[in-house]
Write a protein that holds these residues in place. Structure first.
Motif, short mmCIF file in Angstrom:
data_model
loop_
_atom_site.label_atom_id
_atom_site.label_comp_id
_atom_site.label_asym_id
_atom_site.label_seq_id
_atom_site.Cartn_x
_atom_site.Cartn_y
_atom_site.Cartn_z
N PRO A 130 0.81 -1.29 0.04
CA PRO A 130 -0.03 -0.16 -0.05
C PRO A 130 0.79 1.27 -0.16
CG PRO A 130 -0.14 -1.22 1.99
CD PRO A 130 0.54 -2.07 1.32
N LEU B 138 -1.37 2.04 6.12
CA LEU B 138 -2.32 1.05 5.73
C LEU B 138 -1.61 -0.46 5.79
CD1 LEU B 138 -3.63 2.39 2.49
CD2 LEU B 138 -4.66 2.48 4.81
N PRO C 15 -8.94 0.92 0.81
CA PRO C 15 -8.55 2.50 0.40
C PRO C 15 -8.90 2.91 -0.87
CG PRO C 15 -6.79 0.79 0.37
CD PRO C 15 -7.89 -0.13 0.83
N SER D 63 -11.75 5.41 3.49
CA SER D 63 -11.82 4.04 3.34
C SER D 63 -13.60 3.84 2.82
CB SER D 63 -11.87 3.51 4.66
OG SER D 63 -12.14 2.18 4.89
#
Length: 230
Positions: free
Chosen positions: A10, A31, A44, A57
DNA sequence: CCAGACGTTGTT
DNA sequence: GTCTGG
DNA sequence: CCAGACGTTGTT
DNA sequence: GTCTGG
């Protein structure tokens, strides 16, 4: 289609998007790596908040405006690029709520009759990618929702399925993320299938088939006990 | 006008 | 078979 | 997408 | 929300 995907790196994915957008993401947080994002799960998403690129989110599966407040809500994980501009379910989002879906790869499943054989598609250089998304605001207590825009499969994905997500690279991500509605020519240009040479396909462990499964095993090669070629 | 459906994916 | 949950 | 559950009635 | 059917 594209209803299962990974964001297992991420930080790299978000940094790449910041580079493409030439802006820091508001609301950026650390994340957890995700290996098996499926509909109904939170993921995300990069969307505009007060005009600024922001990380948030959202629930995977877009709730169409017409289902707001409804007893029975139908979440739509995908939207066909060819029709988003005209359909009531997607039209408003296509005009004003386009988003970027950070991803490291997406899964497709080959139907072998007795079993579903999972494949993972990544960029050829294994860099993260941004998928084209649409989103809708929260509905009461429900969080915002998003869907992934699909297009025809290129040759690489076409071996497994006839649809694939719209992959945005560099300039096209910035254009998709723009504020103003896209005309039909711009939309068509941005939602073309990714070039064949851009993608790499790998068979992975059927462990990923169960959407409750998470972790690196989802992207691992199939075990040797699993001998079939196709 | 109101009531009700609407959108995706998959179907060798 | 079709629907729901993840 | 896949995996897994799925329904009525009456009865205690 | 917006479109179609009645």
């Amino acid at each position: 289609m594209c209803v299962r995907y990974t964001v297992h790196k991420p930080e790299a994915a978000l940094e790449a998007l910041e580079g493409v957008l030439n802006a820091a993401l508001r609301g950026k947080t650390l994340l957890e790596p995700r290996y098996n994002i499926a509909p109904s799960q939170l993921a995300p998403i990069v969307a505009k908040e007060s005009g600024e690129p922001s990380l948030g989110s959202m629930r995977f599966g877009l709730l169409p405006p017409g289902d707001r407040g409804a007893e029975r809500k139908r979440a739509l994980p995908n939207a066909r690029a060819e029709t988003i501009a005209g359909l009531p379910a997607f039209r408003a989002a296509a005009a004003g709520r386009r988003c970027l879906v950070p991803a490291c790869g997406f899964y497709e499943f080959r139907d072998l009759g007795t079993r579903k054989q999972p494949w993972l598609f990544t960029l050829d250089d294994d860099e993260p990618m941004a998928l084209a998304g649409l989103w809708e605001p929260p509905d009461g207590a429900d969080p915002p929702t998003f869907c992934i825009v699909t297009t025809t499969a290129n040759r690489v994905v076409g071996e497994v399925h006839d649809r694939m997500p719209v992959i945005l690279t560099g300039e096209s991500a910035a254009l998709w993320f723009g504020d103003s509605p896209l005309n039909s020519a711009e939309l068509a240009q941005l939602t073309l299938p990714a070039a064949d040479g851009l993608l790499r396909a790998r068979r992975v462990d059927p462990y990923v088939n169960n959407s409750r499964h998470e972790g690196p095993r989802c992207v691992a090669p199939p075990p040797p006990e699993d001998p079939e070629l196709f």
